[in-house]
Design a protein around this motif. Sequence first.
Motif, PDB file in Angstrom:
ATOM      1  N   PRO A  89       0.801  -1.229   0.000  1.00 20.87           N
ATOM      2  CA  PRO A  89       0.000   0.000   0.000  1.00 20.87           C
ATOM      3  C   PRO A  89       0.832   1.276   0.000  1.00 20.87           C
ATOM      4  N   ASP A  90       2.077   1.221   0.489  1.00 27.27           N
ATOM      5  CA  ASP A  90       2.907   2.425   0.520  1.00 27.27           C
ATOM      6  C   ASP A  90       3.625   2.685  -0.803  1.00 27.27           C
ATOM      7  N   LEU A  91       3.546   1.760  -1.727  1.00 25.20           N
ATOM      8  CA  LEU A  91       4.211   1.917  -3.015  1.00 25.20           C
ATOM      9  C   LEU A  91       3.334   2.761  -3.929  1.00 25.20           C
ATOM     10  N   LYS A  92       3.852   3.898  -4.341  1.00 25.82           N
ATOM     11  CA  LYS A  92       3.099   4.828  -5.183  1.00 25.82           C
ATOM     12  C   LYS A  92       3.868   5.058  -6.487  1.00 25.82           C
ATOM     13  N   PRO A  93       3.151   5.352  -7.564  1.00 17.53           N
ATOM     14  CA  PRO A  93       3.841   5.664  -8.822  1.00 17.53           C
ATOM     15  C   PRO A  93       4.673   6.934  -8.677  1.00 17.53           C
ATOM     16  N   LEU A  94       5.757   7.016  -9.427  1.00 18.25           N
ATOM     17  CA  LEU A  94       6.599   8.217  -9.412  1.00 18.25           C
ATOM     18  C   LEU A  94       5.907   9.341 -10.163  1.00 18.25           C
ATOM     19  N   SER A  95       6.079  10.545  -9.656  1.00 12.74           N
ATOM     20  CA  SER A  95       5.559  11.716 -10.355  1.00 12.74           C
ATOM     21  C   SER A  95       6.499  12.010 -11.538  1.00 12.74           C
ATOM     22  N   PRO A  96       6.060  12.810 -12.513  1.00 12.82           N
ATOM     23  CA  PRO A  96       6.948  13.147 -13.630  1.00 12.82           C
ATOM     24  C   PRO A  96       8.253  13.787 -13.172  1.00 12.82           C
ATOM     25  N   GLU A  97       8.197  14.598 -12.099  1.00 15.53           N
ATOM     26  CA  GLU A  97       9.420  15.231 -11.598  1.00 15.53           C
ATOM     27  C   GLU A  97      10.367  14.192 -10.998  1.00 15.53           C
ATOM     28  N   GLU A  98       9.814  13.175 -10.342  1.00 18.69           N
ATOM     29  CA  GLU A  98      10.639  12.131  -9.730  1.00 18.69           C
ATOM     30  C   GLU A  98      11.252  11.197 -10.771  1.00 18.69           C
ATOM     31  N   ARG A  99      10.720  11.202 -11.980  1.00 18.03           N
ATOM     32  CA  ARG A  99      11.247  10.349 -13.045  1.00 18.03           C
ATOM     33  C   ARG A  99      12.452  10.963 -13.747  1.00 18.03           C
ATOM     34  N   GLU A 100      12.748  12.232 -13.459  1.00 21.06           N
ATOM     35  CA  GLU A 100      13.890  12.904 -14.055  1.00 21.06           C
ATOM     36  C   GLU A 100      15.167  12.500 -13.334  1.00 21.06           C
ATOM     37  N   PHE A 101      16.168  12.103 -14.069  1.00 17.42           N
ATOM     38  CA  PHE A 101      17.439  11.703 -13.498  1.00 17.42           C
ATOM     39  C   PHE A 101      18.548  12.588 -14.040  1.00 17.42           C
ATOM     40  N   GLU A 102      19.559  12.806 -13.218  1.00 14.11           N
ATOM     41  CA  GLU A 102      20.718  13.551 -13.683  1.00 14.11           C
ATOM     42  C   GLU A 102      21.515  12.665 -14.622  1.00 14.11           C
ATOM     43  N   ARG A 103      22.029  13.264 -15.664  1.00 15.12           N
ATOM     44  CA  ARG A 103      22.848  12.498 -16.602  1.00 15.12           C
ATOM     45  C   ARG A 103      24.130  12.056 -15.919  1.00 15.12           C
ATOM     46  N   SER A 104      24.515  10.822 -16.142  1.00 13.49           N
ATOM     47  CA  SER A 104      25.784  10.319 -15.604  1.00 13.49           C
ATOM     48  C   SER A 104      26.916  10.867 -16.451  1.00 13.49           C
ATOM     49  N   PRO A 105      28.012  11.282 -15.815  1.00 13.41           N
ATOM     50  CA  PRO A 105      29.141  11.787 -16.608  1.00 13.41           C
ATOM     51  C   PRO A 105      29.770  10.661 -17.429  1.00 13.41           C
ATOM     52  N   ARG A 106      30.173  10.973 -18.636  1.00 13.13           N
ATOM     53  CA  ARG A 106      30.819  10.011 -19.530  1.00 13.13           C
ATOM     54  C   ARG A 106      32.199  10.545 -19.880  1.00 13.13           C
ATOM     55  N   VAL A 107      33.163   9.654 -19.970  1.00  7.90           N
ATOM     56  CA  VAL A 107      34.525  10.104 -20.245  1.00  7.90           C
ATOM     57  C   VAL A 107      34.624  10.790 -21.604  1.00  7.90           C
ATOM     58  N   TRP A 108      33.851  10.382 -22.568  1.00  5.30           N
ATOM     59  CA  TRP A 108      33.948  10.991 -23.900  1.00  5.30           C
ATOM     60  C   TRP A 108      33.314  12.379 -23.965  1.00  5.30           C
ATOM     61  N   ASP A 109      32.592  12.773 -22.896  1.00  2.00           N
ATOM     62  CA  ASP A 109      32.067  14.133 -22.822  1.00  2.00           C
ATOM     63  C   ASP A 109      33.097  15.108 -22.263  1.00  2.00           C
ATOM     64  N   ASP A 110      34.218  14.588 -21.757  1.00  4.71           N
ATOM     65  CA  ASP A 110      35.256  15.410 -21.141  1.00  4.71           C
ATOM     66  C   ASP A 110      36.330  15.721 -22.181  1.00  4.71           C
ATOM     67  N   PRO A 111      36.472  16.993 -22.612  1.00  7.71           N
ATOM     68  CA  PRO A 111      37.473  17.321 -23.631  1.00  7.71           C
ATOM     69  C   PRO A 111      38.903  17.101 -23.152  1.00  7.71           C
ATOM     70  N   ASP A 112      39.135  16.971 -21.848  1.00 12.28           N
ATOM     71  CA  ASP A 112      40.482  16.703 -21.338  1.00 12.28           C
ATOM     72  C   ASP A 112      40.797  15.210 -21.281  1.00 12.28           C
ATOM     73  N   TRP A 113      39.845  14.372 -21.649  1.00 13.60           N
ATOM     74  CA  TRP A 113      40.073  12.923 -21.654  1.00 13.60           C
ATOM     75  C   TRP A 113      41.127  12.604 -22.709  1.00 13.60           C
ATOM     76  N   PRO A 114      42.124  11.763 -22.368  1.00 10.95           N
ATOM     77  CA  PRO A 114      43.228  11.483 -23.304  1.00 10.95           C
ATOM     78  C   PRO A 114      42.756  10.869 -24.634  1.00 10.95           C
ATOM     79  N   GLY A 115      41.635  10.162 -24.621  1.00  8.71           N
ATOM     80  CA  GLY A 115      41.146   9.544 -25.860  1.00  8.71           C
ATOM     81  C   GLY A 115      40.364  10.491 -26.749  1.00  8.71           C
ATOM     82  N   TRP A 116      40.170  11.718 -26.274  1.00  6.66           N
ATOM     83  CA  TRP A 116      39.368  12.703 -27.025  1.00  6.66           C
ATOM     84  C   TRP A 116      40.202  13.300 -28.153  1.00  6.66           C
ATOM     85  N   LYS A 117      39.658  13.220 -29.351  1.00 10.53           N
ATOM     86  CA  LYS A 117      40.344  13.835 -30.503  1.00 10.53           C
ATOM     87  C   LYS A 117      39.325  14.726 -31.171  1.00 10.53           C
ATOM     88  N   ALA A 118      39.299  15.979 -30.794  1.00  6.81           N
ATOM     89  CA  ALA A 118      38.313  16.921 -31.329  1.00  6.81           C
ATOM     90  C   ALA A 118      38.477  17.058 -32.837  1.00  6.81           C
TER      91      ALA A 118
END
Length: 95
Positions: A62-91
């Motif tokens: 009974p305590d389990l409720k559906p998530l609201s639209p705001e609660e369904r938003e998640f922060e993006r996880s950082p990815r190494v290829w999004d970091d321009p200082d990553w050694p594998g990055w070749k712009a």
Amino acid sequence: MGNEYRAKVFKSGNSVALRLPKALGFVAGQEVCVREEAGRFSFEAMNGEGRIDLSGLWGSCPDLKPLSPEEREFERSPRVWDDPDWPGWKAGSGS
């Protein structure tokens, strides 16, 4: 040996389907297990086997409720290829 029936194979989308005689007692949407052994096929009704019935769980949490639209938003996880200082990055290399 049992009764013998004729069935027809026909094209259904990108697949083929087998039209079974009504006399066999199958109903539309019923699941069937098909087996192939040495070029011979057999099939039998599944009778609901292999399905999970969740109807008994309704109301048990009974305590389990559906998530609201705001609660369904998640922060993006950082990815190494999004970091321009990553050694594998070749712009601008495109690969």
